[in-house]
Motif scaffolding. Sequence first.
Motif, mmCIF file in Angstrom:
data_model
loop_
_atom_site.group_PDB
_atom_site.id
_atom_site.type_symbol
_atom_site.label_atom_id
_atom_site.label_comp_id
_atom_site.label_asym_id
_atom_site.label_seq_id
_atom_site.Cartn_x
_atom_site.Cartn_y
_atom_site.Cartn_z
ATOM 1 N N CYS A 162 -44.654 31.742 -45.284
ATOM 2 C CA CYS A 162 -45.564 31.409 -44.193
ATOM 3 C C CYS A 162 -46.897 32.095 -44.474
ATOM 4 O O CYS A 162 -46.947 33.329 -44.591
ATOM 5 C CB CYS A 162 -45.001 31.885 -42.854
ATOM 6 S SG CYS A 162 -46.175 31.697 -41.474
ATOM 7 N N VAL A 200 -41.657 24.850 -38.178
ATOM 8 C CA VAL A 200 -41.962 26.016 -37.356
ATOM 9 C C VAL A 200 -41.470 27.276 -38.060
ATOM 10 O O VAL A 200 -40.281 27.401 -38.388
ATOM 11 C CB VAL A 200 -41.308 25.904 -35.967
ATOM 12 C CG1 VAL A 200 -41.700 27.099 -35.103
ATOM 13 C CG2 VAL A 200 -41.715 24.595 -35.297
ATOM 14 N N CYS A 201 -42.387 28.201 -38.306
ATOM 15 C CA CYS A 201 -42.023 29.458 -38.955
ATOM 16 C C CYS A 201 -41.059 30.235 -38.059
ATOM 17 O O CYS A 201 -41.344 30.439 -36.869
ATOM 18 C CB CYS A 201 -43.273 30.290 -39.233
ATOM 19 S SG CYS A 201 -42.910 31.948 -39.881
ATOM 20 N N PRO A 202 -39.933 30.702 -38.597
ATOM 21 C CA PRO A 202 -38.954 31.424 -37.772
ATOM 22 C C PRO A 202 -39.410 32.834 -37.401
ATOM 23 O O PRO A 202 -38.810 33.466 -36.534
ATOM 24 C CB PRO A 202 -37.714 31.470 -38.671
ATOM 25 C CG PRO A 202 -38.265 31.462 -40.061
ATOM 26 C CD PRO A 202 -39.478 30.568 -39.996
ATOM 27 N N CYS A 227 -43.101 33.944 -37.000
ATOM 28 C CA CYS A 227 -44.268 34.020 -36.113
ATOM 29 C C CYS A 227 -44.445 32.793 -35.225
ATOM 30 O O CYS A 227 -45.288 32.794 -34.324
ATOM 31 C CB CYS A 227 -45.538 34.254 -36.927
ATOM 32 S SG CYS A 227 -46.012 32.853 -37.981
ATOM 33 N N GLY A 228 -43.681 31.727 -35.488
ATOM 34 C CA GLY A 228 -43.778 30.534 -34.665
ATOM 35 C C GLY A 228 -44.916 29.599 -35.019
ATOM 36 O O GLY A 228 -45.105 28.572 -34.362
ATOM 37 N N ARG A 229 -45.695 29.916 -36.065
ATOM 38 C CA ARG A 229 -46.784 29.019 -36.471
ATOM 39 C C ARG A 229 -46.198 27.689 -36.929
ATOM 40 O O ARG A 229 -45.162 27.653 -37.589
ATOM 41 C CB ARG A 229 -47.599 29.660 -37.595
ATOM 42 C CG ARG A 229 -48.765 28.819 -38.113
ATOM 43 C CD ARG A 229 -49.860 28.658 -37.078
ATOM 44 N NE ARG A 229 -50.581 29.896 -36.841
ATOM 45 C CZ ARG A 229 -51.694 30.244 -37.487
ATOM 46 N NH1 ARG A 229 -52.190 29.457 -38.413
ATOM 47 N NH2 ARG A 229 -52.301 31.374 -37.195
ATOM 48 N N ARG A 230 -46.881 26.591 -36.585
ATOM 49 C CA ARG A 230 -46.384 25.248 -36.874
ATOM 50 C C ARG A 230 -47.241 24.592 -37.953
ATOM 51 O O ARG A 230 -48.471 24.668 -37.910
ATOM 52 C CB ARG A 230 -46.377 24.406 -35.595
ATOM 53 C CG ARG A 230 -45.526 25.033 -34.499
ATOM 54 C CD ARG A 230 -45.765 24.425 -33.134
ATOM 55 N NE ARG A 230 -45.140 23.118 -33.004
ATOM 56 C CZ ARG A 230 -45.798 21.989 -32.835
ATOM 57 N NH1 ARG A 230 -47.124 21.991 -32.779
ATOM 58 N NH2 ARG A 230 -45.144 20.846 -32.712
ATOM 59 N N GLU A 243 -39.816 20.356 -35.746
ATOM 60 C CA GLU A 243 -40.137 19.683 -34.492
ATOM 61 C C GLU A 243 -40.934 18.447 -34.877
ATOM 62 O O GLU A 243 -42.131 18.523 -35.139
ATOM 63 C CB GLU A 243 -40.949 20.595 -33.570
ATOM 64 C CG GLU A 243 -40.175 21.807 -33.072
ATOM 65 C CD GLU A 243 -41.009 22.699 -32.163
ATOM 66 O OE1 GLU A 243 -42.212 22.386 -31.973
ATOM 67 O OE2 GLU A 243 -40.464 23.698 -31.653
#
Length: 285
Positions: free
Chosen positions: A225, A243-245, A247-250, A238
């Motif tokens: 990431c 989706v990065c596990p 930091c959640g960045r998509r 999604e």
Amino acid sequence: MEQQMQACARRIEELVQRIESLTDARARDVAVELVQELMRMHGAALERLLEIVWGRNEPELIEAFARDDLVGPLLLLYDLHPLDQETRVREAIERVRPYLRSHGGDVELLRISDGVVHLRLRGSCHGCASSAQTLRLAIEAAIYEAAPEIAALEVEGVAQPATSFVPLESGRGNANGKRKTHGVWEEVEAPLSLAPGSARIIEARGRRILFCRLDDRFFAYEDRCPACGGALDAARFEDVMLVCPVCGRRYDVVRAGRASDGANPHLEPLPLLLEHGRAKIALPA
């Protein structure tokens, strides 16, 4: 088999470099002469083999040799390849064209002159500089693999808007005689049966690669990431967004790994080819 031969070729290159670095000049000269004589013998045997096949009027077999992943490169090495340079370059372009189009790009062969291949890169590349760089890598790797004797590539188009031409350096060496390295196609054990909307980590030359599938399309990215530096092996999808596990960045997998907010950084895409049920990825040298 091809992976074994690729490993063998790399090992041979390492051994040749070790021979060239020997401090004992006499031992080095003897070793170099041994390699040269072996190559002459193998080259003569290959040439005789082709003469026998031609003598029996079997052009289909010659063509099969030329397009074989193992035999073809050997024929190139000994300057015995039956296909001319332009044909090999055009076929290389056709092999990567589906990949280029999947990223909104395309390429046109303008001409080959004085050993330089002139191309025009077209399309939007989804407006992503990373995608443009990846397309250049795919084109470069495919053409140098098919025609390693070319002096250089010059690509006109979208790769660098600030200039009209983007030179891609030759893999055969520079003015100082030093070898230049480029991305090369590496056959990988890719999970082609992967369920749509999922990803898996594979390895090639010690490199971790995120192999993704969306419907019937496959993609390859560096397993990192760019926002947090975390691994993506536990990432989820999604729709087209990965989706990065950590930091959640998509990231948009279809659009060359662009971040969902359009900002940098982005995932690093790797050129991917699927041929005859096998997967090849162009890895930076």
